[in-house]
Write a protein that holds these residues in place. Structure first.
Motif, PDB file in Angstrom:
ATOM      1  N   PHE A  21      41.255  37.309  37.251  1.00  0.00           N
ATOM      2  CA  PHE A  21      41.179  38.053  36.295  1.00  0.00           C
ATOM      3  C   PHE A  21      42.281  37.621  35.190  1.00  0.00           C
ATOM      4  N   VAL A  22      41.404  37.671  33.884  1.00  0.00           N
ATOM      5  CA  VAL A  22      42.283  37.386  32.848  1.00  0.00           C
ATOM      6  C   VAL A  22      42.301  38.221  31.615  1.00  0.00           C
ATOM      7  N   PRO A  23      43.252  38.729  31.069  1.00  0.00           N
ATOM      8  CA  PRO A  23      43.120  39.703  30.117  1.00  0.00           C
ATOM      9  C   PRO A  23      42.488  39.049  28.773  1.00  0.00           C
ATOM     10  N   PRO A  24      41.790  39.813  28.026  1.00  0.00           N
ATOM     11  CA  PRO A  24      41.524  39.418  26.696  1.00  0.00           C
ATOM     12  C   PRO A  24      42.597  39.194  25.933  1.00  0.00           C
ATOM     13  N   GLY A  25      42.492  38.218  25.188  1.00  0.00           N
ATOM     14  CA  GLY A  25      43.868  37.787  24.160  1.00  0.00           C
ATOM     15  C   GLY A  25      44.415  36.688  24.654  1.00  0.00           C
ATOM     16  N   SER A  26      43.843  36.102  25.791  1.00  0.00           N
ATOM     17  CA  SER A  26      44.237  34.689  26.440  1.00  0.00           C
ATOM     18  C   SER A  26      43.564  33.578  25.838  1.00  0.00           C
ATOM     19  N   GLU A  27      44.061  32.794  24.762  1.00  0.00           N
ATOM     20  CA  GLU A  27      43.437  31.711  24.299  1.00  0.00           C
ATOM     21  C   GLU A  27      43.290  30.543  25.321  1.00  0.00           C
ATOM     22  N   PRO A  28      42.270  29.709  25.436  1.00  0.00           N
ATOM     23  CA  PRO A  28      41.232  29.898  24.690  1.00  0.00           C
ATOM     24  C   PRO A  28      40.017  30.747  25.288  1.00  0.00           C
ATOM     25  N   ALA A  29      40.417  31.437  26.313  1.00  0.00           N
ATOM     26  CA  ALA A  29      39.377  32.047  26.893  1.00  0.00           C
ATOM     27  C   ALA A  29      38.789  33.139  26.254  1.00  0.00           C
ATOM     28  N   VAL A  30      37.307  33.636  26.573  1.00  0.00           N
ATOM     29  CA  VAL A  30      36.861  34.900  26.028  1.00  0.00           C
ATOM     30  C   VAL A  30      36.455  35.567  27.328  1.00  0.00           C
ATOM     31  N   VAL A  31      36.700  36.987  27.381  1.00  0.00           N
ATOM     32  CA  VAL A  31      36.632  37.834  28.708  1.00  0.00           C
ATOM     33  C   VAL A  31      35.348  38.889  28.292  1.00  0.00           C
ATOM     34  N   VAL A  32      34.288  38.822  28.970  1.00  0.00           N
ATOM     35  CA  VAL A  32      33.264  39.661  28.925  1.00  0.00           C
ATOM     36  C   VAL A  32      33.028  40.685  29.915  1.00  0.00           C
ATOM     37  N   ALA A  33      33.201  41.984  29.616  1.00  0.00           N
ATOM     38  CA  ALA A  33      32.876  42.893  30.665  1.00  0.00           C
ATOM     39  C   ALA A  33      31.654  43.578  30.469  1.00  0.00           C
ATOM     40  N   VAL A  34      30.740  44.099  31.129  1.00  0.00           N
ATOM     41  CA  VAL A  34      29.468  44.749  31.012  1.00  0.00           C
ATOM     42  C   VAL A  34      28.861  45.395  32.209  1.00  0.00           C
ATOM     43  N   GLY A  35      28.269  46.445  31.736  1.00  0.00           N
ATOM     44  CA  GLY A  35      27.666  47.352  32.844  1.00  0.00           C
ATOM     45  C   GLY A  35      26.156  47.161  32.990  1.00  0.00           C
ATOM     46  N   ASP A  36      25.566  46.288  32.115  1.00  0.00           N
ATOM     47  CA  ASP A  36      24.127  45.545  32.369  1.00  0.00           C
ATOM     48  C   ASP A  36      24.248  44.607  33.735  1.00  0.00           C
ATOM     49  N   GLU A  37      23.440  44.445  34.271  1.00  0.00           N
ATOM     50  CA  GLU A  37      23.414  43.413  35.331  1.00  0.00           C
ATOM     51  C   GLU A  37      23.603  42.104  34.630  1.00  0.00           C
ATOM     52  N   HIS A  38      24.293  41.222  35.154  1.00  0.00           N
ATOM     53  CA  HIS A  38      24.798  39.971  34.335  1.00  0.00           C
ATOM     54  C   HIS A  38      24.930  38.748  35.227  1.00  0.00           C
ATOM     55  N   ASP A  39      25.265  37.754  34.527  1.00  0.00           N
ATOM     56  CA  ASP A  39      25.651  36.384  35.403  1.00  0.00           C
ATOM     57  C   ASP A  39      27.179  36.196  35.306  1.00  0.00           C
ATOM     58  N   GLU A  40      27.657  35.036  36.030  1.00  0.00           N
ATOM     59  CA  GLU A  40      29.086  34.876  36.120  1.00  0.00           C
ATOM     60  C   GLU A  40      29.719  34.885  34.812  1.00  0.00           C
ATOM     61  N   ALA A  42      35.731  34.994  11.120  1.00  0.00           N
ATOM     62  CA  ALA A  42      36.322  33.533  10.738  1.00  0.00           C
ATOM     63  C   ALA A  42      36.957  33.760   9.681  1.00  0.00           C
ATOM     64  N   GLU A  43      36.618  34.530   8.403  1.00  0.00           N
ATOM     65  CA  GLU A  43      37.265  34.604   7.360  1.00  0.00           C
ATOM     66  C   GLU A  43      38.542  35.269   7.681  1.00  0.00           C
ATOM     67  N   SER A  44      38.690  36.300   8.504  1.00  0.00           N
ATOM     68  CA  SER A  44      39.863  36.951   8.838  1.00  0.00           C
ATOM     69  C   SER A  44      40.966  35.903   9.511  1.00  0.00           C
ATOM     70  N   GLY A  45      40.433  34.759   9.926  1.00  0.00           N
ATOM     71  CA  GLY A  45      41.458  33.796  10.678  1.00  0.00           C
ATOM     72  C   GLY A  45      41.237  34.179  11.901  1.00  0.00           C
ATOM     73  N   LEU A  46      40.473  34.718  12.548  1.00  0.00           N
ATOM     74  CA  LEU A  46      40.601  35.313  14.085  1.00  0.00           C
ATOM     75  C   LEU A  46      40.082  34.120  14.875  1.00  0.00           C
ATOM     76  N   SER A  47      40.433  34.026  16.135  1.00  0.00           N
ATOM     77  CA  SER A  47      39.817  33.278  17.096  1.00  0.00           C
ATOM     78  C   SER A  47      39.107  34.126  17.973  1.00  0.00           C
ATOM     79  N   PRO A  48      37.871  33.714  18.664  1.00  0.00           N
ATOM     80  CA  PRO A  48      37.208  34.373  19.620  1.00  0.00           C
ATOM     81  C   PRO A  48      38.133  35.082  20.669  1.00  0.00           C
ATOM     82  N   SER A  49      39.315  34.470  21.199  1.00  0.00           N
ATOM     83  CA  SER A  49      40.196  35.199  22.141  1.00  0.00           C
ATOM     84  C   SER A  49      40.931  36.279  21.651  1.00  0.00           C
ATOM     85  N   LYS A  50      41.236  36.514  20.181  1.00  0.00           N
ATOM     86  CA  LYS A  50      41.885  37.356  19.797  1.00  0.00           C
ATOM     87  C   LYS A  50      41.178  38.637  19.173  1.00  0.00           C
TER      88      LYS A  50
END
Ligand SMILES: Cc1ncc(C[n+]2csc(CCOP(=O)(O)OP(=O)(O)O)c2C)c(N)n1
Ligand SMILES: Cc1ncc(C[n+]2csc(CCOP(=O)(O)OP(=O)(O)O)c2C)c(N)n1
Ligand code: SF4
Ligand code: SF4
Ligand SMILES: [Mg+2]
Ligand SMILES: [Mg+2]
Lengths: 557, 282, 557, 282
Positions: C397-416, D34-42
């Motif tokens: 688990f990684v919480p959203p907000g952790s650079e440089p990750a993006v965290v995707v949660a979804v209720g549709d069936e999904h991949d990794e 982008a314009e708001s200076g945000l990154s995908p993680s934030k």
């Protein structure tokens, strides 16, 4: 003899239209048909197919290996090409590859014939040629379907079909199927149409719903025919509203239903419990698709059995019915309404995407076979008691509006008049009264449907649309001399325990189910019926005859 | 005009607190039904769960006492099935504006012919004093001990912008006036939303009988067709709280007229439809 | 020695306040206590009671026959008078009747002492005298409780208590209970307080809820202490919002919960299934009350077991825990949070009104015994995959907000990565991954708690607050030489199957349950564990020790 | 200002129909972030179920693709837990105004700091063409073959009377303008409701690209603080459909500031509370 045709391509390429045209044409020639559909959760693009099984004998399910596969997109050829039967014919738009299919640029050929939009008519012509049917018959079909678009469209479509037909003739891929000599009287219809027609034949007067695949077309079918049928259709703001509106209608005294899928059903269970407590009849169709959550919205699964059985807080009586075929759907739905009204309680009809979207030729449906049993009627006296305690738990019904009675329905615990109570004895009397109805429901539970060996080494127990697959698999095995029996349960709750007990006594029993956990096996265990395991599939697709046979052989070893 | 006694319950036991504003609402509803010439068999009172939701049990009338928040779809199902019934709903502010908010939005859009009565005590009564959507910002409640962070929801404004047939405000302390509002609601051929200032002596120590008595003001020359003015009145709160019919949109109800109940159960003639599926062999 | 005191009267007469004062006073004298409450769904009037069992030995449940019953209203005397133990003392406000109670006009006596409002202090004085405790101690209690109302109130209450005390002295109804010589270290608290404290000790940071009896006081307790504890509390517009807010918080990476009763839980099951699919941890407390539907809002029942186990569409992993006592509630709730986070899936804590509202003296709760296990942490890399397939099914688990990750949660069936898929193999991989977690949950299922005979003729299996009753009943029977064993299941799903299997092998097993259908017995049957039947009650009240003993004797015949 | 490419998905496959109005919305959101200076993680994009609900899958950003209708409570849970995240929601008109209606009402009341984007194609797209709450009266849909009986719901009016921090209308055909609206939404410290006129080439044959192009009109001198005027503009439909920021209430958000996530899991010190329960023997 069975011949399987798969048309595949993108959503928006008209697969359904052309599939339906072929179905009608083939049915007209006396063939027995079973068609099923796989499609993605999108409106355009992706990879979908429409597959038609053609036989001189009645069919109950699809075949995983098409003998003829026509791809209208390169992508769908990539995806579905490998499914082709060993000596099957593959046709695709190119580019040529090492998989050995024939290249047909239907769009280009259609353009020549008038417009690229008619590519599907070209494809229809190809199929028509392969099965060896006369071109004129197809052209007559096309003329009928496109008549409303004008003469020119009709002519262009006919031309496109001819082009496809001739292309196939030249490729020497004719399979010369000869249609049955003395075909039976048939109807050709879709699972959801049968559900809708069953409801209408049962005297449905009110339906409220919020759209959800694969149940939406039930509501749309009824809506399209509502005016003539005197049915009121209300699109609700959400599923909670949908079922509560239906309860309002049921309270008022009209036959009411709603239809949804698992996620929508989840929003309805609070009101399901209300229906149980307030004793308001309602029929809820849950057209299952793979969960959990949004899951795979356009695929098939049977993952909601234990949920519909236990959904809603507290104990209350309910019935769960699950048709195993298009034909059965038509007759079972009226039974659901009869039970709901007779026992004044919710009845759930479980279907799934496979059944909802499949087409089959069936023995003509006979509305004359449907009987309607209205609830026990009460006298609308000034001292009418909505929840009169009776031996069978059923309180005589009076609709509101009947002078001089007042009719009180309530979800709080109540006395015979429907007023709120706090004491234990009245509570117990009311619980006992309600649950007495569960006994009545159990006593008239529908019998299992049995097929195959009379003295089996193995019983395959199944439910819902999977029945079609198991029925075929067992027929195949029996014809190979394997002593196997298929049992289908049109009623899943209450179970026909005595009969079922007899059927599974002293024999190996497996369930065959389209879900992860073997929910029917778990339900049976709960009722004291032991099974050895389950043959399962849970990839969002229906089980296939060969895999059922293989698993059964495995088990018999 | 018939006698409101025919709507009386067998006895006058209730589960309400002495002094509760719901008593007057109960009386007003009985008066309005009588005034409208209805009998207990021809009206249906759909109620929710809450103190207000118990109301139909204290009178004699057709009742569907449904679950918390679901009065409106239940009522719609009844009205659409049997338009000959006069349909009213009664419930609390929690019931109507919290749990039932989506149904309110869409009931206003539908504008079916029904009278929607909200006993608005600006608090969750039955569950013992939590803030409701109509509790004003800062109101302390069981779940919001530091005061709710959000402003109070204004049901009248919503009714007006959604063009309800009739939007009114009543007060438990003005029983006759309230009965008249309910009667107007019944007689308006569309949805009438009646929000009632209802003192809760047990949990609302702010909006008391006295607090309201000092502030309420019956509208006199207001033209309820005047939307601008109606919005102004709907926003008025504090020292001067207007009572009466605030708005009439003139929108008519799309409620059908045919009663599906009185007809014999008359199944659709599906044979004609079935015939379309017959395979015609070629 | 056990002595039972029932205070009864109308809602609004201060039963709870006076009950709590007596509890505190008695606890201070070293008594072991168990108090339970019965009340109606209203704010004023009706017939409620607050009952205190007093003993020198730890108590786990109530006794149906009070030794001292003080009625503060004539009505409540009518209703509850007959419950009095054979040689019990009945006191009521009159008029005199043939049931032999003593008439005490507490209101009049309180008026004399200052104000009729202090009738409850008069009653407290009476009780105090009967149990033979020194008046000053009670007066000290009153002084503490009413200090915030000013000197005069305190004095008047003291005076009222003295009046009651003296009245009882004159009536010669002193029972001279002598408090335990060397009392244990104790805490005295309510079931819902224990649930709330357990959640706070577990690191709860977010709770969203919509009020519903009997769960509301959990939320209110947490709200009252939220600021100090750094917990965010949000009152939701409905239960659907409540659970979805909690899921938002869980996704964000904070420990989150919601609490409701069966009807509210019914509205949550769609999101429960989402939590299963999106793999978001959440703890849901369902404080049960009698259904179906609104049922009996302030009474007790255990009617939602099969519902919470199967609520939500499709198959997904979950755990169900059910504390059997106030003490257990405190320790079990943190375990629920650990499981929810470790397995990233919903965990349900089942309680009921009896447990929620009861008070008990318990071994001091020790926050040091609580361990917190956070989820397996992932690396927040740019290619972070929220649903990475692992052997145990748990994705780091990684919480959203952790650079440089993006965290995707979804209720549709999904991949990794969490993106939508339509193919079968990925679907199967994801189902297998999620359901692997069910295996982990099963492997660490909490063991049953066992008491009584080692070589029993009868096993009574039970769950939830009914454990308190069964535990007492079995202790009584064993002391009479009956070979009976009690088994309590703090975890109801997944079941500790192996251990349970051993415990029930070759012995008669009955479940004891506070519901109509014997839901635990049905669950056990589903898991292959056969029981002979259930001892049940479903009138909205908890089972009673004598009825359990009677039923057990019946069975042993 | 950062580059919107960082928000690009790995490939540009979508499940949308060619020509769909959603493509421009996708681009506009990326540009605004982008314009708001945000990154995908934030930033977190919470979406519902429907065609519009798929949007976050076609870009790179934190995503909670929740269930139909539930974007707003999910988003509230996220924002209340971690106020440092920029929270946006995206969903269809069915999602936001039908299934999610109650949450909209209460999200507007809460006015938390988030940007609520509704891809309003005035139809249920994914389920193939049923009428939505914003379908105009008479619109034929799958369940309403004779045309829906109810007038279209006006989300802007609701936003205004509920005093959302910002209420705006965008159009898929005005991508830059739309991106600017979204950026304004992000930068408004409260709830911004952005309803977007989104052509659905497959199911909405009335409100087409061309139909809109002929009618939309970017607001120029409008003072969005002017509520009267805002209501007038919100009601404007037909030949002249205003685009832009319609209303600003100036209401500030009660969103808390402390991030509950970055803190170590720091259980409440319950020992002090527990001590209150200790029995002090007398
Ligand atoms: C689904 C559901 N959630 C919660 C409850 C509990 N509940 C009963 S009444 C009520 C609110 C009462 O407030 P209101 O509707 O304003 O009515 P009042 O008692 O103030 O008249 C609540 C939350 C319930 N019965 N059902
Ligand atoms: C609870 C629930 N009900 C119904 C559905 C089916 N469903 C999926 S999307 C949708 C509506 C789509 O319309 P809209 O929200 O306007 O999005 P669009 O596809 O038009 O972008 C519906 C009804 C669902 N997924 N969940
Ligand atoms: S709690 Fe309030 S609303 Fe409920 S009955 Fe008492 S005074 Fe009336
Ligand atoms: S159906 Fe409409 S909204 Fe959906 S992708 Fe196609 S054009 Fe866009
Ligand atoms: Mg209220
Ligand atoms: Mg839409």
């Amino acid at each position: 003899m069975e011949f399987n045709i798969r048309l595949c391509g993108e959503a928006g390429q008209g697969l359904q239209t052309i599939g339906k045209i072929l179905l009608d044409g083939l049915a007209g020639q006396g063939w027995e048909l079973f068609a099923h559909q796989e499609y993605e959760s999108r409106i355009r693009g992706g990879n979908s197919y429409f597959q038609i099984a053609v036989s001189s004998q009645p069919l109950t399910c699809h075949n995983p290996r098409p003998d003829l596969l026509v791809a209208m997109s390169a992508q769908s050829w990539q995806q579905f090409g490998p499914d082709l039967a060993e000596d099957g014919i593959g046709i695709h738009p190119g580019p040529e590859d090492d998989k050995g299919g024939l290249v047909l640029d239907a769009a280009a050929m259609a353009s020549e014939a008038g417009s690229a939009k008619m590519a599907s008519a070209v494809v229809a012509g190809v199929v028509w040629s392969v099965v060896g049917a006369p071109l004129e018959l197809l052209q007559k079909q096309l003329a009928g379907v496109f008549a409303h678009l004008g003469e020119e469209m009709v002519e262009n479509n006919k031309k496109a079909a001819a082009v496809g037909y001739q292309w196939a003739q030249q490729k020497n891929i004719n399979r010369e199927l000869s249609p049955p000599q003395s075909p039976r009287q048939r109807m050709l219809l879709r699972g959801n149409d049968a559900v809708a027609l069953g409801a209408m034949a049962a005297g449905l007067k009110f339906i409220s719903a919020y759209p959800m695949t694969p149940a939406t077309s039930i509501v749309e079918y009824i809506a399209a025919n509502a005016e003539a049928a005197g049915i009121r259709v209300e699109q609700a703001e959400d599923e909670i509203a949908a079922i509560n509106m239906a309860l309002g209608a049921g309270y008022a005294g009209v036959r009411a239903m709603t239809a949804t899928s698992g996620g929508g059903f989840a929003l309805m269970v609070e009101a399901l419990s209300l229906a149980g407590s307030a004793e308001v009849p309602v029929v809820v169709v849950n057209g299952q698709r793979p969960g959990p959550s949004t899951g795979m919205p356009t695929r098939t699964e049977q993952g909601d059995l234990l949920f519909v059985l236990h959904g809603g807080h507290g104990d209350f009586p309910r019935a769960v019915l699950a048709p195993g075929s298009v034909e059965e759907a038509f007759y079972l739905v009226p039974h659901a309404f009869n039970l709901a009204e007779k026992y004044q309680t919710p009845v759930i009809v479980l279907t799934d995407q496979y059944l909802a979207d499949c087409f089959a030729t069936v023995e003509p449906l006979d509305s004359g076979e449907i009987t309607i049993e209205r609830p026990k009627q009460g006298k609308p006296s000034a001292d009418y008691r909505r929840y009169q305690v009776t031996e069978d738990g059923i309180s005589p019904f009076v609709p509101p509006g009947s002078e001089p009675a007042v009719v009180v329905a309530v979800g709080d615990e109540h006395d015979e008049e429907g007023h709120l109570i706090e004491d234990g004895p009245t509570r117990v009397a009311m619980m006992d009264k309600r649950m007495a109805k569960a006994k009545g429901l159990a006593a008239e539970a529908l019998e299992p449907i049995v097929q195959g060996s009379d003295n089996p080494d193995l019983v395959l127990l199944t439910w819902g649309s999977t029945w079609g697959v198991v029925s075929q698999a067992v027929a195949d095995m029996v014809s190979e001399g394997i002593a196997v029996r298929a049992v289908h349960l049109p009623q899943l709750w209450p179970l026909p325990k005595d009969k079922l007990g007899e059927l599974v006594k002293d024999v190996n029993v497996y369930t065959v189910e389209n879900n992860y956990s073997g929910q029917l096996a778990r339900l049976l265990a709960m009722e004291g019926i032991t099974t050895l395991g389950s043959i399962k599939r849970y990839d969002g697709r229906q089980l296939e005859v060969p895999e059922v046979i293989k698993a059964a052989r495995e088990v018999l070893k | 005009m018939s006698d409101s006694k025919q709507f009386a319950a067998r006895d006058d036991a209730t589960a309400w607190c002495p002094g509760c504003g719901d008593f007057a609402i109960l009386e007003a509803i009985k008066m309005a039904l009588a005034e409208s010439g209805l009998s207990p068999s021809k009206a249906v009172l759909v109620s929710g769960i809450g103190q207000a939701g118990k109301l139909p049990h204290y009178m004699r009338v057709n009742t569907f006492n449904t679950i918390h928040g679901r009065t409106l779809p239940t009522a719609a199902g009844i009205k659409l099935s049997n338009p000959e019934l006069t349909v009213l709903t009664v419930g609390g502010d929690g019931d109507g504006y919290a749990e039932g908010g989506n149904h309110l939005l869409h009931a206003l859009r539908r504008n079916l012919d029904m009278t929607v009565i909200v006993c608005d005590n600006r608090v969750f009564g039955l569950t013992k004093g939590q803030a409701s959507p109509t509790s004003e910002k800062g109101r302390v409640g069981g779940i919001t001990p530091a005061g709710t962070a959000y402003p109070d929801f204004n049901p009248l404004l919503l009714g007006i912008v959604m063009e309800a047939a009739l939007v009114a405000r009543g007060f438990s302390g003005e029983k006759e006036h309230l009965a008249d509002l309910v009667a107007q609601g019944i007689n308006t051929p569309g949805l009438a939303l009646i929000d009632i200032l209802q003192p809760c002596v047990s949990f609302n120590k702010v909006n008391t009988w006295q607090w309201y008595r000092q502030r309420v003001d019956k509208l006199e020359d207001h033209q309820p067709e005047d939307r601008e003015k109606a919005m102004e009145l709907a926003r008025q709160w504090g020292d001067n709280i207007p009572l009466g019919v605030i708005y009439k949109s003139g929108r008519t109800s799309p409620t059908p007229t045919e009663n599906l109940v009185t007809a014999e159960l008359n199944p659709a003639d599906v044979d004609k439809l079935l015939d379309q599926y017959r395979v015609n062999q070629t």
